[in-house]
Design a protein around this motif. Structure first.
Motif, PDB file in Angstrom:
ATOM      1  N   GLY A  46       1.390  -0.682 -13.187  1.00  0.00           N
ATOM      2  CA  GLY A  46       1.007   0.479 -12.392  1.00  0.00           C
ATOM      3  C   GLY A  46       2.104   0.941 -11.457  1.00  0.00           C
ATOM      4  N   ALA A  47       3.364   0.615 -11.788  1.00  0.00           N
ATOM      5  CA  ALA A  47       4.513   1.051 -10.988  1.00  0.00           C
ATOM      6  C   ALA A  47       4.993   2.414 -11.472  1.00  0.00           C
ATOM      7  N   LEU A  48       5.668   3.145 -10.602  1.00  0.00           N
ATOM      8  CA  LEU A  48       6.242   4.444 -10.938  1.00  0.00           C
ATOM      9  C   LEU A  48       7.759   4.339 -10.833  1.00  0.00           C
ATOM     10  N   SER A  49       8.458   4.628 -11.935  1.00  0.00           N
ATOM     11  CA  SER A  49       9.918   4.474 -11.987  1.00  0.00           C
ATOM     12  C   SER A  49      10.569   5.829 -12.211  1.00  0.00           C
ATOM     13  N   PHE A  50      11.693   6.062 -11.533  1.00  0.00           N
ATOM     14  CA  PHE A  50      12.336   7.371 -11.554  1.00  0.00           C
ATOM     15  C   PHE A  50      13.843   7.216 -11.716  1.00  0.00           C
ATOM     16  N   ASN A  69       0.864  -1.179   0.000  1.00  0.00           N
ATOM     17  CA  ASN A  69       0.000   0.000   0.000  1.00  0.00           C
ATOM     18  C   ASN A  69       0.900   1.228   0.000  1.00  0.00           C
ATOM     19  N   THR A  70       0.776   2.050  -1.037  1.00  0.00           N
ATOM     20  CA  THR A  70       1.703   3.157  -1.241  1.00  0.00           C
ATOM     21  C   THR A  70       0.994   4.488  -1.052  1.00  0.00           C
ATOM     22  N   GLN A  71       1.589   5.356  -0.241  1.00  0.00           N
ATOM     23  CA  GLN A  71       1.088   6.722  -0.087  1.00  0.00           C
ATOM     24  C   GLN A  71       1.946   7.638  -0.959  1.00  0.00           C
ATOM     25  N   ILE A  72       1.297   8.316  -1.894  1.00  0.00           N
ATOM     26  CA  ILE A  72       1.979   9.200  -2.834  1.00  0.00           C
ATOM     27  C   ILE A  72       1.552  10.643  -2.589  1.00  0.00           C
ATOM     28  N   THR A  73       2.531  11.546  -2.577  1.00  0.00           N
ATOM     29  CA  THR A  73       2.264  12.974  -2.492  1.00  0.00           C
ATOM     30  C   THR A  73       2.756  13.654  -3.762  1.00  0.00           C
ATOM     31  N   LEU A  74       1.859  14.363  -4.454  1.00  0.00           N
ATOM     32  CA  LEU A  74       2.250  15.192  -5.583  1.00  0.00           C
ATOM     33  C   LEU A  74       2.540  16.596  -5.052  1.00  0.00           C
ATOM     34  N   VAL A  75       3.758  17.076  -5.321  1.00  0.00           N
ATOM     35  CA  VAL A  75       4.169  18.425  -4.934  1.00  0.00           C
ATOM     36  C   VAL A  75       4.174  19.277  -6.196  1.00  0.00           C
ATOM     37  N   GLU A 128      -2.521   9.153  -9.593  1.00  0.00           N
ATOM     38  CA  GLU A 128      -3.669   9.644 -10.365  1.00  0.00           C
ATOM     39  C   GLU A 128      -4.664  10.355  -9.456  1.00  0.00           C
ATOM     40  N   ASN A 129      -4.972   9.744  -8.322  1.00  0.00           N
ATOM     41  CA  ASN A 129      -5.941  10.339  -7.398  1.00  0.00           C
ATOM     42  C   ASN A 129      -5.388  11.598  -6.744  1.00  0.00           C
ATOM     43  N   ALA A 130      -4.097  11.595  -6.397  1.00  0.00           N
ATOM     44  CA  ALA A 130      -3.478  12.784  -5.807  1.00  0.00           C
ATOM     45  C   ALA A 130      -3.505  13.940  -6.799  1.00  0.00           C
ATOM     46  N   THR A 131      -3.268  13.630  -8.070  1.00  0.00           N
ATOM     47  CA  THR A 131      -3.292  14.660  -9.115  1.00  0.00           C
ATOM     48  C   THR A 131      -4.688  15.247  -9.269  1.00  0.00           C
ATOM     49  N   GLU A 132      -5.691  14.391  -9.281  1.00  0.00           N
ATOM     50  CA  GLU A 132      -7.065  14.860  -9.434  1.00  0.00           C
ATOM     51  C   GLU A 132      -7.467  15.776  -8.282  1.00  0.00           C
ATOM     52  N   ARG A 133      -6.955  15.512  -7.098  1.00  0.00           N
ATOM     53  CA  ARG A 133      -7.266  16.381  -5.949  1.00  0.00           C
ATOM     54  C   ARG A 133      -6.818  17.818  -6.216  1.00  0.00           C
ATOM     55  N   LEU A 134      -5.630  17.980  -6.811  1.00  0.00           N
ATOM     56  CA  LEU A 134      -5.148  19.326  -7.104  1.00  0.00           C
ATOM     57  C   LEU A 134      -5.873  19.919  -8.310  1.00  0.00           C
ATOM     58  N   VAL A 141       3.840  25.867  -2.626  1.00  0.00           N
ATOM     59  CA  VAL A 141       3.536  24.567  -3.222  1.00  0.00           C
ATOM     60  C   VAL A 141       2.176  24.076  -2.750  1.00  0.00           C
ATOM     61  N   SER A 142       1.494  23.377  -3.654  1.00  0.00           N
ATOM     62  CA  SER A 142       0.268  22.664  -3.315  1.00  0.00           C
ATOM     63  C   SER A 142       0.584  21.176  -3.222  1.00  0.00           C
ATOM     64  N   LEU A 143      -0.169  20.480  -2.371  1.00  0.00           N
ATOM     65  CA  LEU A 143       0.089  19.063  -2.115  1.00  0.00           C
ATOM     66  C   LEU A 143      -1.190  18.257  -2.284  1.00  0.00           C
ATOM     67  N   GLY A 144      -1.112  17.205  -3.083  1.00  0.00           N
ATOM     68  CA  GLY A 144      -2.178  16.225  -3.183  1.00  0.00           C
ATOM     69  C   GLY A 144      -1.659  14.879  -2.708  1.00  0.00           C
ATOM     70  N   VAL A 145      -2.430  14.200  -1.878  1.00  0.00           N
ATOM     71  CA  VAL A 145      -1.968  12.953  -1.264  1.00  0.00           C
ATOM     72  C   VAL A 145      -3.027  11.874  -1.458  1.00  0.00           C
ATOM     73  N   ASP A 146      -2.580  10.662  -1.792  1.00  0.00           N
ATOM     74  CA  ASP A 146      -3.519   9.553  -1.870  1.00  0.00           C
ATOM     75  C   ASP A 146      -2.786   8.237  -1.637  1.00  0.00           C
ATOM     76  N   VAL A 147      -3.581   7.196  -1.374  1.00  0.00           N
ATOM     77  CA  VAL A 147      -3.052   5.874  -1.018  1.00  0.00           C
ATOM     78  C   VAL A 147      -3.720   4.825  -1.892  1.00  0.00           C
ATOM     79  N   ASP A 148      -2.910   3.894  -2.408  1.00  0.00           N
ATOM     80  CA  ASP A 148      -3.480   2.800  -3.184  1.00  0.00           C
ATOM     81  C   ASP A 148      -2.442   1.679  -3.267  1.00  0.00           C
ATOM     82  N   SER A 149      -2.934   0.468  -3.514  1.00  0.00           N
ATOM     83  CA  SER A 149      -2.005  -0.657  -3.689  1.00  0.00           C
ATOM     84  C   SER A 149      -1.209  -0.509  -4.974  1.00  0.00           C
ATOM     85  N   GLN A 150      -1.763   0.209  -5.956  1.00  0.00           N
ATOM     86  CA  GLN A 150      -1.037   0.527  -7.184  1.00  0.00           C
ATOM     87  C   GLN A 150      -0.511   1.954  -7.092  1.00  0.00           C
ATOM     88  N   PRO A 151       0.811   2.153  -7.103  1.00  0.00           N
ATOM     89  CA  PRO A 151       1.351   3.511  -7.005  1.00  0.00           C
ATOM     90  C   PRO A 151       0.812   4.468  -8.053  1.00  0.00           C
TER      91      PRO A 151
END
Length: 258
Positions: free
Chosen positions: A178-182, A3-9, A101-107, A86-96
């Motif tokens: 649905g992985a995020l690679s950097f 379960n991954t918590q992602i924050t979009l900054v 996607e959900n954090a982005t939609e929040r912003l 900065v604005s912050l969107g945060v969401d949690v899902d088993s797929q990063p």
């Protein structure tokens, strides 16, 4: 289950700011971006999170274990030290990717990134820790990059080869899992993943080799925080180098460094 918590900054109103009241010097903008990323890395890293620069005006952080108060403190710190907020969107899902996607939609629901009236938005859903609910981090490395590229080609051509491998891996891991690679410098790529198997990682490595002729290996770790999972992945990658293998998972109790 992972379960991954992602924050979009996202820097507020950054595009218009860079040309107001007139276009700003490019190196001044590069300096601001690099310093902001460094400060975010220090703040989030000190709380065992990871942050990746992506396009610099948007940065993606893996923030398992970092709570609502910490996010508010981060916004306040940036406001007090920089000419931008900065604005912050945060969401949690088993797929990063779904969490991002959900954090982005929040912003996006709060207004455009270039809307001067949108400032320091904070919208988040936070992970509630549960037993066995860990992250999976994969640390990829290009095989023999120094011998194949760095010591044989000029730097720009070496960079092109590494970037081809990164781009193909990034695309494949996103579309297949649905992985995020950097890209994190040198010849290293860190991927935040759902729960994947040895065979699924091997398929990704084979795909990149077939598509762009870049050979990879990967160490995989799990843990309750990005630091713990990522440090375990680093140890697993060392096992690949020692054993001559392409995929290694960290032992269950691999210790994280300070």
């Amino acid at each position: 289950m992972t379960n991954t918590q992602i924050t979009l900054v996202q820097i507020d109103n950054y595009g218009p700011w860079t040309v107001s009241p007139e276009p700003r010097r490019e190196m001044d903008l590069q300096t601001l971006q690099s310093r902001l990323f460094a400060d975010l890395a220090q703040f989030i890293g000190s709380r065992d999170g990871y942050v990746f620069f992506t396009r610099f005006d948007n940065m993606v952080a893996v923030t398992n274990g970092i709570d609502r108060t910490d996010h508010h403190t981060l916004q306040e710190s940036i406001r007090n030290r920089y000419p931008v907020t900065v604005s912050l969107g945060v969401d949690v899902d088993s797929q990063p990717s779904e969490a991002l996607e959900n954090a982005t939609e929040r912003l996006q629901r709060a207004g455009s990134a270039q809307d001067s009236d949108r400032k320091e938005v904070f919208s988040g859903s936070f992970r509630e820790p549960t037993a066995g609910d860990d992250l999976q981090i994969a640390h990829f490395d290009v095989n023999d990059a120094t011998e194949k590229y760095t010591d044989r080609l000029n730097e720009f051509d070496s960079f092109i080869h590494i970037e081809h491998g990164y781009a193909e891996l990034m695309r494949y891991m996103r579309e297949a899992h649905g992985a995020l690679s950097f890209f994190v410098g040198g010849d290293n790529i860190i991927a935040v993943c759902p729960e994947l198997s040895v065979d699924e990682y091997q398929d990704a490595i084979d795909h990149v080799a077939d598509a762009v002729d870049v050979q990879l290996k990967v160490g995989v770790g799990t843990g309750e925080s990005p630091h713990k999972a990522g440090f375990a992945a680093k140890h697993a990658l060392e096992d690949c180098r020692y054993e001559g293998t392409t995929v290694e998972f960290a032992t269950e109790h691999a210790a994280a460094g300070d």
